[in-house]
Design a protein around this motif. Structure first.
Motif, PDB file in Angstrom:
ATOM      1  N   ILE A 120       0.855  -1.190   0.000  1.00  0.00           N
ATOM      2  CA  ILE A 120       0.000   0.000   0.000  1.00  0.00           C
ATOM      3  C   ILE A 120       0.889   1.238   0.000  1.00  0.00           C
ATOM      4  O   ILE A 120       1.627   1.496   0.961  1.00  0.00           O
ATOM      5  CB  ILE A 120      -0.904   0.024   1.247  1.00  0.00           C
ATOM      6  N   ILE A 121       0.826   1.986  -1.085  1.00  0.00           N
ATOM      7  CA  ILE A 121       1.596   3.226  -1.187  1.00  0.00           C
ATOM      8  C   ILE A 121       0.615   4.397  -1.114  1.00  0.00           C
ATOM      9  O   ILE A 121      -0.247   4.548  -1.980  1.00  0.00           O
ATOM     10  CB  ILE A 121       2.393   3.294  -2.499  1.00  0.00           C
ATOM     11  N   LEU A 122       0.743   5.183  -0.065  1.00  0.00           N
ATOM     12  CA  LEU A 122      -0.064   6.393   0.039  1.00  0.00           C
ATOM     13  C   LEU A 122       0.724   7.549  -0.555  1.00  0.00           C
ATOM     14  O   LEU A 122       1.818   7.871  -0.080  1.00  0.00           O
ATOM     15  CB  LEU A 122      -0.395   6.715   1.501  1.00  0.00           C
ATOM     16  N   ILE A 157       4.521   8.468   0.034  1.00  0.00           N
ATOM     17  CA  ILE A 157       5.246   9.362  -0.875  1.00  0.00           C
ATOM     18  C   ILE A 157       4.764  10.784  -0.654  1.00  0.00           C
ATOM     19  O   ILE A 157       3.558  11.059  -0.707  1.00  0.00           O
ATOM     20  CB  ILE A 157       5.038   8.963  -2.346  1.00  0.00           C
ATOM     21  N   VAL A 158       5.699  11.684  -0.403  1.00  0.00           N
ATOM     22  CA  VAL A 158       5.387  13.114  -0.304  1.00  0.00           C
ATOM     23  C   VAL A 158       6.291  13.884  -1.256  1.00  0.00           C
ATOM     24  O   VAL A 158       7.297  13.353  -1.733  1.00  0.00           O
ATOM     25  CB  VAL A 158       5.540  13.643   1.142  1.00  0.00           C
ATOM     26  N   TYR A 159       5.938  15.123  -1.489  1.00  0.00           N
ATOM     27  CA  TYR A 159       6.651  15.919  -2.481  1.00  0.00           C
ATOM     28  C   TYR A 159       7.994  16.460  -1.999  1.00  0.00           C
ATOM     29  O   TYR A 159       8.858  16.787  -2.807  1.00  0.00           O
ATOM     30  CB  TYR A 159       5.793  17.103  -2.920  1.00  0.00           C
ATOM     31  N   SER A 160       8.152  16.596  -0.685  1.00  0.00           N
ATOM     32  CA  SER A 160       9.359  17.236  -0.166  1.00  0.00           C
ATOM     33  C   SER A 160       9.623  16.776   1.255  1.00  0.00           C
ATOM     34  O   SER A 160       8.680  16.492   2.015  1.00  0.00           O
ATOM     35  CB  SER A 160       9.189  18.763  -0.190  1.00  0.00           C
ATOM     36  N   SER A 161      10.885  16.729   1.636  1.00  0.00           N
ATOM     37  CA  SER A 161      11.235  16.394   3.012  1.00  0.00           C
ATOM     38  C   SER A 161      10.717  17.461   3.981  1.00  0.00           C
ATOM     39  O   SER A 161      10.518  17.187   5.167  1.00  0.00           O
ATOM     40  CB  SER A 161      12.748  16.236   3.154  1.00  0.00           C
ATOM     41  N   ASN A 162      10.494  18.677   3.472  1.00  0.00           N
ATOM     42  CA  ASN A 162       9.935  19.741   4.322  1.00  0.00           C
ATOM     43  C   ASN A 162       8.572  19.362   4.876  1.00  0.00           C
ATOM     44  O   ASN A 162       8.184  19.807   5.965  1.00  0.00           O
ATOM     45  CB  ASN A 162       9.791  21.046   3.529  1.00  0.00           C
ATOM     46  N   ILE A 176       8.896   6.821   4.449  1.00  0.00           N
ATOM     47  CA  ILE A 176       8.574   7.950   3.570  1.00  0.00           C
ATOM     48  C   ILE A 176       9.616   8.070   2.461  1.00  0.00           C
ATOM     49  O   ILE A 176      10.822   7.980   2.697  1.00  0.00           O
ATOM     50  CB  ILE A 176       8.503   9.274   4.363  1.00  0.00           C
ATOM     51  N   LEU A 177       9.125   8.276   1.234  1.00  0.00           N
ATOM     52  CA  LEU A 177       9.974   8.520   0.071  1.00  0.00           C
ATOM     53  C   LEU A 177       9.555   9.841  -0.574  1.00  0.00           C
ATOM     54  O   LEU A 177       8.408  10.274  -0.423  1.00  0.00           O
ATOM     55  CB  LEU A 177       9.846   7.376  -0.933  1.00  0.00           C
TER      56      LEU A 177
END
Length: 385
Positions: A120-122, A157-162, A176-177
């Motif tokens: 499951i990839i959110l 998966i998120v767009y930025s480490s921020n 998290i990637l």
């Protein structure tokens, strides 16, 4: 692009509205190029995205929004049941399942996938925090559902480490990637009007909702007029605050300075961006707004609050401008500073070069492909013999 024959993807997105279609279009295009087949569950504006793709099967669900709270709750539960029912029928056909729009609240489908032992990839294009800023009565429930889904997920998966700390995701850091589905057509989003030929127009593009800070921008207008009576504000978008904005403009006699044009067709957006001398995003919460990239490609400087993935793109006095916060006074002061910046042409050049290098289609595909491959390699290494 070389397709991975072993990668068969299931993609689940809540039924979407037209403003979210570009995000989902980008993601489906990227996944189509790196996977052998896609099983796609969505609805409304997303239903036709893969209709001509021979390597994709689309399962469409219609969802009608309602204002009544009880009807909204029941309707959303029924939507999740329908998605889960379709998922059960096709779950075995894909070895990886990505949940996109609505991923934080699609508890039934995510729980079903967990029971079946699926990866499951959110993929989170936004956070429940946006509802907090708009005083949405469902925010506490959405926050709980989002928390459960984050725990159930294999990867996030998120767009930025921020965004990890900003969205309260530190507890999930190990899974998290960082990746994104953003890319631009630089033949469409390009400079067609030189900055020096533009009149003094400040632009806003997006939803007219509380988390976007649009009311703060409206309240900054009187100070801007005191500074420059020739300044004009161009608002591209629609939303629940539209009537409140109109009332504010009427009450303060500002209609001659503001043009509310509503939503425009995506292909027409470059024309509007090329009219602006500055794009302002006074948001409280963001992921990675595509319009920031689109404005930069069109030679339009961007002024934004220091939030989300925008900090990876907009570097103060280098590729754009960052304002400390989004009070009306701060917005007005920073707009004036941006208009008076002595080397604006260098900002425009830096921004244009940055998006062309970082947000080409090829680069976005490579980033996403590496991300999915790392997930698969990680899964293999966790297998015990």
């Amino acid at each position: 692009m070389n397709k991975n024959k072993d990668l068969i993807i299931g993609l689940i997105s809540s039924p979407i509205a037209i403003p979210n279609k570009k995000q989902l279009f980008n993601l489906t295009k990227i996944l189509s190029d790196i996977s052998s087949h896609i099983y796609f569950i969505t609805g409304n504006a997303g239903s036709d995205l893969l209709q001509d793709n021979k390597n994709a099967d689309t399962y469409s669900i219609t969802y009608n929004k309602v204002d009544n709270k009880l009807a909204k709750i029941l309707g959303y539960i029924f939507l999740q049941i329908k998605i889960s029912f379709i998922f059960l029928k096709i779950a075995k056909k894909a070895n990886t399942w990505i949940f996109f729009h609505g991923s934080g609240t699609l508890l039934f489908p995510v729980f079903t996938a967990k029971i079946l032992g699926k990866k499951i990839i959110l993929m989170l294009p936004g956070s429940s925090k946006a509802l907090k800023y708009s005083n949405d009565p469902f925010y506490p429930v959405v926050k709980i559902l989002e928390s459960i889904n984050l725990k159930l997920s294999t990867n996030i998966i998120v767009y930025s480490s921020n965004l990890i700390s900003e969205w309260g995701l530190s507890a999930y850091r190990k899974k998290i990637l960082i990746a994104h589905e953003h890319f631009l057509d630089f033949d469409t989003f390009t400079i067609t009007r030189k900055y020096s030929d533009r009149i003094d127009i400040v632009g806003y593009v997006g939803r007219l909702s509380e988390e976007k800070g649009i009311l703060n921008l409206m309240q900054a207008i009187p100070d801007l007029i005191l500074w420059n009576k020739k300044i004009r504000i161009l608002i591209v978008g629609d939303g629940k605050l539209k009537n409140e904005i109109k009332s504010y403009l009427d009450e303060h006699q500002l209609n001659e300075y503001v043009n509310l044009i509503g939503w425009v067709h995506y292909n027409d957006l470059p024309n509007y961006l090329n009219l602006m001398k500055l794009l302002v995003l006074p948001s409280y919460s963001e992921g990675l707004p595509n319009v920031v990239l689109e404005a930069m490609a069109c030679g339009t400087p961007v002024l934004t609050t220091p939030i989300g993935a925008t900090l990876d793109i907009v570097k103060h006095n280098s590729t754009g401008f960052i304002m400390e916060e989004n009070s009306s006074k701060c917005i007005a002061e920073n707009i004036i500073n941006a208009f008076n910046y002595p080397n604006i042409e260098q900002i425009i050049k830096n921004a244009s070069n940055f998006v062309e290098n970082e947000f080409s289609y090829e680069n976005s595909v490579n980033v996403f492909e590496k991300t999915l491959n790392s997930i698969h390699e990680s899964q293999k290494s966790n297998i015990k013999f």
